[in-house]
Write a protein that holds these residues in place. Structure first.
Motif, mmCIF file in Angstrom:
data_model
loop_
_atom_site.group_PDB
_atom_site.id
_atom_site.type_symbol
_atom_site.label_atom_id
_atom_site.label_comp_id
_atom_site.label_asym_id
_atom_site.label_seq_id
_atom_site.Cartn_x
_atom_site.Cartn_y
_atom_site.Cartn_z
ATOM 1 N N UNK A 91 -59.905 26.941 37.738
ATOM 2 C CA UNK A 91 -60.790 27.932 38.369
ATOM 3 C C UNK A 91 -59.988 29.091 38.939
ATOM 4 N N UNK A 98 -57.138 30.235 37.810
ATOM 5 C CA UNK A 98 -56.751 31.056 36.653
ATOM 6 C C UNK A 98 -57.952 31.835 36.124
ATOM 7 N N UNK A 99 -59.097 31.166 36.074
ATOM 8 C CA UNK A 99 -60.297 31.814 35.558
ATOM 9 C C UNK A 99 -60.659 33.044 36.355
ATOM 10 N N UNK A 100 -60.532 32.939 37.672
ATOM 11 C CA UNK A 100 -60.857 34.076 38.537
ATOM 12 C C UNK A 100 -59.864 35.218 38.323
ATOM 13 N N UNK A 101 -58.577 34.856 38.166
ATOM 14 C CA UNK A 101 -57.565 35.896 37.944
ATOM 15 C C UNK A 101 -57.757 36.556 36.582
ATOM 16 N N UNK A 102 -58.159 35.748 35.584
ATOM 17 C CA UNK A 102 -58.324 36.297 34.233
ATOM 18 C C UNK A 102 -59.634 37.073 34.069
ATOM 19 N N UNK A 103 -60.570 36.870 34.996
ATOM 20 C CA UNK A 103 -61.879 37.511 34.837
ATOM 21 C C UNK A 103 -61.795 39.023 34.986
ATOM 22 N N UNK A 104 -60.730 39.479 35.635
ATOM 23 C CA UNK A 104 -60.616 40.922 35.853
ATOM 24 C C UNK A 104 -61.401 41.388 37.066
ATOM 25 N N UNK A 105 -61.955 40.431 37.855
ATOM 26 C CA UNK A 105 -62.684 40.809 39.077
ATOM 27 C C UNK A 105 -61.694 41.434 40.052
ATOM 28 N N UNK A 119 -61.927 27.278 44.851
ATOM 29 C CA UNK A 119 -61.008 27.907 43.880
ATOM 30 C C UNK A 119 -59.690 27.155 43.763
#
Lengths: 238, 222
Positions: free
Chosen positions: B80, B82-89, B75
């Motif tokens: 990546x 940012x992607x994880x933070x934006x995914x809403x997980x 990560x």
């Protein structure tokens, strides 16, 4: 008019440094806004603030009806950000990357295949690990993530960068489709001749603020008019 | 949270299977540690048998640092993260998923190391369930603590060198309790061995709870 973005004297910090210093900006649902300006003007920071990745420390900042200063995590699932660095895992294929991003939002994966097709990622290419893709193919995959997720607010940071003519045309049609479906689109660019024709409105940033706002230029004649007006007023757009 | 954890664990395990870092780097490193410590102690079989549980857990601890560094590196890209933070997980789901992926690697390492101490040091477990219980609890604690401190160091340029400094002192109780429990499992002293599980259990529970609570804020500040 439903506002997707509503900023009033919004100040944001990137680390200890000011990224936005008093931004006033409204973007309506279904509207396309092109954000121009030289390096360091605050374009990327504006997109990251809209996505809730850069904290807004003062002023008013409402995105998709949510106050970014209180519940920015609620906004994130509803926006789609195409950043400079694509959000891809090198070891995963295009298909796996898009599928993971879509599953993460809790959405069904039935839109993954059509999204990859839309971006021209078919056949062996969709089973290629991201590490082995060209920069343009990685960017297409990152765009496919947005298409499959279908966000309410598209935040595109220099979406044309690194793309061939075919992919640039796809970006243009994606922006139009997103706006016609009611999503708002904010895109930044250093290439006004590519960004302005897509936009209903143009904002020029300087020093972390929106320095100028103009009507956009859909259609060749309107684009020419906007670009000439910006150049006559000596506005630094790139 | 559990759905998110499963999603993240599946993604991390898939990435590890593709990159084969665990297979070609972490596992050989763990075996190398075992063999080199064996060389340092000399050829005396009694000394080797006595030291085997400690050597085993030292190798597991060092492997934890490597597996955690790899988990953080997945990560580490700007996109990546940012992607994880934006995914809403759910960040708690990210924490549990990443810890589960590290735990799976540590289990593989322990299976190989277990075979290693049998073959190299002629060690045989008298009370296998005690060793198994100690390994399960230690694995949960090590993976949770590793991922938590990995998140703490994630945004730093010096994370590769900082992470061992953060993790190794913190997991010292696992080294002590795991070694003692395994020594007891080798000698068959069940009562004394079981008492060490009382350290490993709370260690795992505390780091799981702290990780679930703090991973989100750490993800934001990294």
């Amino acid at each position: 008019m439903d506002l997707a973005v509503h900023f009033r004297t919004a100040v944001a910090l990137a680390g200890r440094f000011p990224a936005l210093s008093g931004v006033d900006l409204d973007v309506a649902a279904g509207e396309v806004l092109a954000v121009l300006g030289p390096n360091g003007a605050g374009k990327t920071s504006l997109l990251r603030a809209c996505a809730g990745l850069v904290p807004v420390t003062s002023g008013e900042a409402v995105v998709l009806g949510c106050d970014l200063r209180k519940d920015r995590t609620l906004v994130r699932r509803r926006v789609g950000l195409l950043g400079h660095a694509p959000s891809l895992y090198d070891e995963l294929t295009a298909l796996e990357n898009v599928r993971f991003a879509v599953r993460a939002t809790g959405a069904g994966t039935d839109r993954v295949g059509p999204a990859l097709d839309r971006l021209g990622l078919a056949g062996r290419l969709r089973r290629t690990p991201a590490a082995r893709m060209s920069a343009g193919q990685r960017r297409r995959t990152a765009l496919a993530v947005l298409v499959a997720r279908g966000p309410e607010l598209w935040l595109l940071d220099e979406p044309h960068a690194g793309l061939d003519a075919d992919a640039r045309a796809i970006v243009g049609s994606l922006v139009e489709e997103a706006a016609s479906s009611g999503a708002a689109v904010v895109l930044t660019s250093h290439e006004p001749d590519l960004a302005v024709p897509l936009a209903d409105r143009v904002a020029v940033m300087s020093g972390g603020r929106v320095a100028e706002e103009r009507a956009g230029g859909r259609g060749a004649a309107a684009t020419e008019r906007v670009l000439v007006a910006l150049s006559q007023d000596d506005v630094d757009v790139a | 949270m559990w759905r998110d954890a499963l999603l993240v664990a599946g993604k991390d395990v898939r990435i590890e299977l593709r990159s084969r870092v665990a297979l070609w780097q972490v596992l050989p490193f763990a075996v190398l540690v075992l063999v080199l410590f064996g060389f340092a102690l000399g050829p005396g079989p009694a000394a080797l048998r006595a030291a085997a549980p400690g050597l085993y857990w030292l190798a597991v601890l060092f492997s934890t640092v490597l597996a955690t560094q790899r988990s953080v590196a997945i990560e580490s890209g700007e996109g990546t993260r940012d992607g994880l933070r934006l995914s809403g997980i759910d960040p708690a789901g990210v924490f549990l998923g990443k810890a589960a992926a590290v735990a799976i690697q540590l289990i593989a390492v322990q299976v190989v190391l277990g075979a290693g101490i049998v073959v190299l040091f002629d060690v045989h477990l008298q009370t296998w369930w005690l060793a198994l219980a100690a390994s399960v609890l230690a694995t949960v604690g090590l993976s949770a603590a590793g991922v938590l401190y990995g998140a703490l160091s994630a945004g730093l340029r010096v994370r590769e060198t900082l992470l061992p400094l953060l993790v190794l002192p913190i997991v010292a109780p696992v080294l002590i309790a795991g070694s003692r429990a395994w020594s007891a499992a080798v000698s068959g002293a069940v009562a004394s061995g079981a008492s060490w599980l009382k350290i490993l259990g709370p260690f795992a529970a505390v780091y799981l709870a702290v990780g679930i609570a703090l991973y989100g804020p750490l993800q934001e500040t990294a």
